[in-house]
Design a protein around this motif. Structure first.
Motif, PDB file in Angstrom:
ATOM      1  N   PRO A   1       3.791   1.178  -0.271  1.00  0.00           N
ATOM      2  CA  PRO A   1       2.881   0.317  -1.026  1.00  0.00           C
ATOM      3  C   PRO A   1       1.458   0.254  -0.463  1.00  0.00           C
ATOM      4  CG  PRO A   1       4.859  -0.893  -0.335  1.00  0.00           C
ATOM      5  CD  PRO A   1       4.877   0.427   0.336  1.00  0.00           C
ATOM      6  N   PHE A   2       1.208   0.908   0.656  1.00  0.00           N
ATOM      7  CA  PHE A   2      -0.090   0.786   1.319  1.00  0.00           C
ATOM      8  C   PHE A   2      -0.979   2.001   1.052  1.00  0.00           C
ATOM      9  CE2 PHE A   2       2.700  -2.068   3.528  1.00  0.00           C
ATOM     10  CZ  PHE A   2       1.908  -3.173   3.772  1.00  0.00           C
ATOM     11  N   ALA A   3      -1.959   1.816   0.186  1.00  0.00           N
ATOM     12  CA  ALA A   3      -2.971   2.852  -0.024  1.00  0.00           C
ATOM     13  C   ALA A   3      -3.986   2.812   1.111  1.00  0.00           C
ATOM     14  CB  ALA A   3      -3.677   2.661  -1.365  1.00  0.00           C
ATOM     15  N   VAL A   4      -4.085   1.670   1.761  1.00  0.00           N
ATOM     16  CA  VAL A   4      -4.940   1.484   2.940  1.00  0.00           C
ATOM     17  C   VAL A   4      -4.114   0.779   3.997  1.00  0.00           C
ATOM     18  CG1 VAL A   4      -7.090   1.402   1.611  1.00  0.00           C
ATOM     19  CG2 VAL A   4      -5.885  -0.725   2.118  1.00  0.00           C
ATOM     20  N   PRO A   5      -4.478   0.924   5.273  1.00  0.00           N
ATOM     21  CA  PRO A   5      -3.719   0.247   6.329  1.00  0.00           C
ATOM     22  C   PRO A   5      -3.819  -1.270   6.227  1.00  0.00           C
ATOM     23  CG  PRO A   5      -5.098   1.988   7.246  1.00  0.00           C
ATOM     24  CD  PRO A   5      -5.506   1.808   5.810  1.00  0.00           C
ATOM     25  N   SER A   6      -2.783  -1.947   6.666  1.00  0.00           N
ATOM     26  CA  SER A   6      -2.786  -3.406   6.711  1.00  0.00           C
ATOM     27  C   SER A   6      -3.997  -3.880   7.507  1.00  0.00           C
ATOM     28  CB  SER A   6      -1.492  -3.887   7.365  1.00  0.00           C
ATOM     29  OG  SER A   6      -1.452  -5.287   7.387  1.00  0.00           O
ATOM     30  N   GLY A   7      -4.666  -4.907   7.011  1.00  0.00           N
ATOM     31  CA  GLY A   7      -5.836  -5.449   7.690  1.00  0.00           C
ATOM     32  C   GLY A   7      -7.148  -4.789   7.325  1.00  0.00           C
ATOM     33  N   THR A   8      -7.134  -3.821   6.424  1.00  0.00           N
ATOM     34  CA  THR A   8      -8.377  -3.169   5.998  1.00  0.00           C
ATOM     35  C   THR A   8      -9.304  -4.205   5.378  1.00  0.00           C
ATOM     36  OG1 THR A   8      -7.267  -1.060   5.590  1.00  0.00           O
ATOM     37  CG2 THR A   8      -9.354  -1.430   4.436  1.00  0.00           C
ATOM     38  N   PRO A   9     -10.559  -4.277   5.825  1.00  0.00           N
ATOM     39  CA  PRO A   9     -11.496  -5.244   5.244  1.00  0.00           C
ATOM     40  C   PRO A   9     -11.618  -5.051   3.726  1.00  0.00           C
ATOM     41  CG  PRO A   9     -12.417  -4.271   7.226  1.00  0.00           C
ATOM     42  CD  PRO A   9     -11.167  -3.504   6.914  1.00  0.00           C
ATOM     43  N   GLY A  10     -11.537  -6.151   2.994  1.00  0.00           N
ATOM     44  CA  GLY A  10     -11.665  -6.117   1.540  1.00  0.00           C
ATOM     45  C   GLY A  10     -10.414  -5.702   0.798  1.00  0.00           C
ATOM     46  N   ALA A  11      -9.339  -5.422   1.525  1.00  0.00           N
ATOM     47  CA  ALA A  11      -8.105  -4.991   0.853  1.00  0.00           C
ATOM     48  C   ALA A  11      -7.480  -6.144   0.079  1.00  0.00           C
ATOM     49  CB  ALA A  11      -7.116  -4.435   1.864  1.00  0.00           C
ATOM     50  N   VAL A  12      -6.815  -5.808  -1.012  1.00  0.00           N
ATOM     51  CA  VAL A  12      -6.165  -6.790  -1.884  1.00  0.00           C
ATOM     52  C   VAL A  12      -4.780  -6.280  -2.276  1.00  0.00           C
ATOM     53  CG1 VAL A  12      -8.332  -7.660  -2.866  1.00  0.00           C
ATOM     54  CG2 VAL A  12      -7.159  -5.760  -3.980  1.00  0.00           C
ATOM     55  N   TRP A  13      -3.931  -7.208  -2.665  1.00  0.00           N
ATOM     56  CA  TRP A  13      -2.639  -6.860  -3.260  1.00  0.00           C
ATOM     57  C   TRP A  13      -2.796  -6.840  -4.773  1.00  0.00           C
ATOM     58  CZ3 TRP A  13       1.520  -4.909  -1.033  1.00  0.00           C
ATOM     59  CH2 TRP A  13       1.706  -5.099   0.343  1.00  0.00           C
TER      60      TRP A  13
END
Length: 179
Positions: A26-38
């Motif tokens: 489910p992670f297109a970006v690593p956990s904690g990436t600034p600006g990331a959203v679910w």
């Protein structure tokens, strides 16, 4: 009455979870990436029942801006989630616009494939974001969709993330593209 176990069929489900979903899926970006959203949502059948054995895959452009060749951030840009928990969930950043190859830009969006029982092939749709409404007006792909159906392609802001429900048939059916 005897209960029979599910068996494979000639459709794409219901065995999507076997070997297809990885821990980082489910992670297109690593956990904690600034600006990331679910981005979460449910997949509904034609009767309006949520499907608990579907899978979605998303892929997208880079956050940094128009992407005409490759992702520049080094992130995956791809995510996969099933609906065994009642909904799918993809962790990503809202992408930037995409060059359309003709000198223009497509509005920021995710491309999404949906796999589910009863489908012989995946269906493909797009997820647009409400804060880019000005880009929606000039998006060449969105322009091909009748105005009264465009809302089926726009995610709804929900707290720090978005909700995007997919309706495979019936009232409010999501727009799918022939790719």
């Amino acid at each position: 009455m005897t209960s029979l176990r599910s068996t494979p069929s000639q459709t794409v489900g219901p065995f999507l979870h076997i070997g297809l979903i990885e821990d980082d899926g489910p992670f297109a970006v690593p956990s904690g990436t600034p600006g990331a959203v679910w981005i979460t949502g449910r997949v509904f059948d034609g009767a309006g029942t949520a499907i608990d054995d579907a899978m979605v895959e998303t892929w997208q452009a880079d956050l940094a801006g128009p992407e005409c060749s490759e992702t520049r951030s080094g992130r995956r840009g791809f995510a996969r989630s099933d609906t065994r928990a009642g909904q799918f969930a993809v962790y990503t950043v809202v992408p930037g616009p995409v060059c359309d190859g003709a000198g223009g830009e497509q509005a920021p969006h995710l491309d999404m494939s949906v796999f589910s029982r009863g489908l012989l092939r995946r269906v493909v749709t797009r997820v647009y974001f409400p804060e880019h409404a000005d880009h929606h007006l000039v998006d060449p792909v969105l322009a091909t969709v009748p105005l009264e159906r465009r809302d089926t392609l726009i995610a709804v802001r929900d707290g720090d993330g978005y909700v995007f429900d997919v309706h495979l048939q019936g009232a409010g059916e999501t727009v799918f593209f022939d790719v």
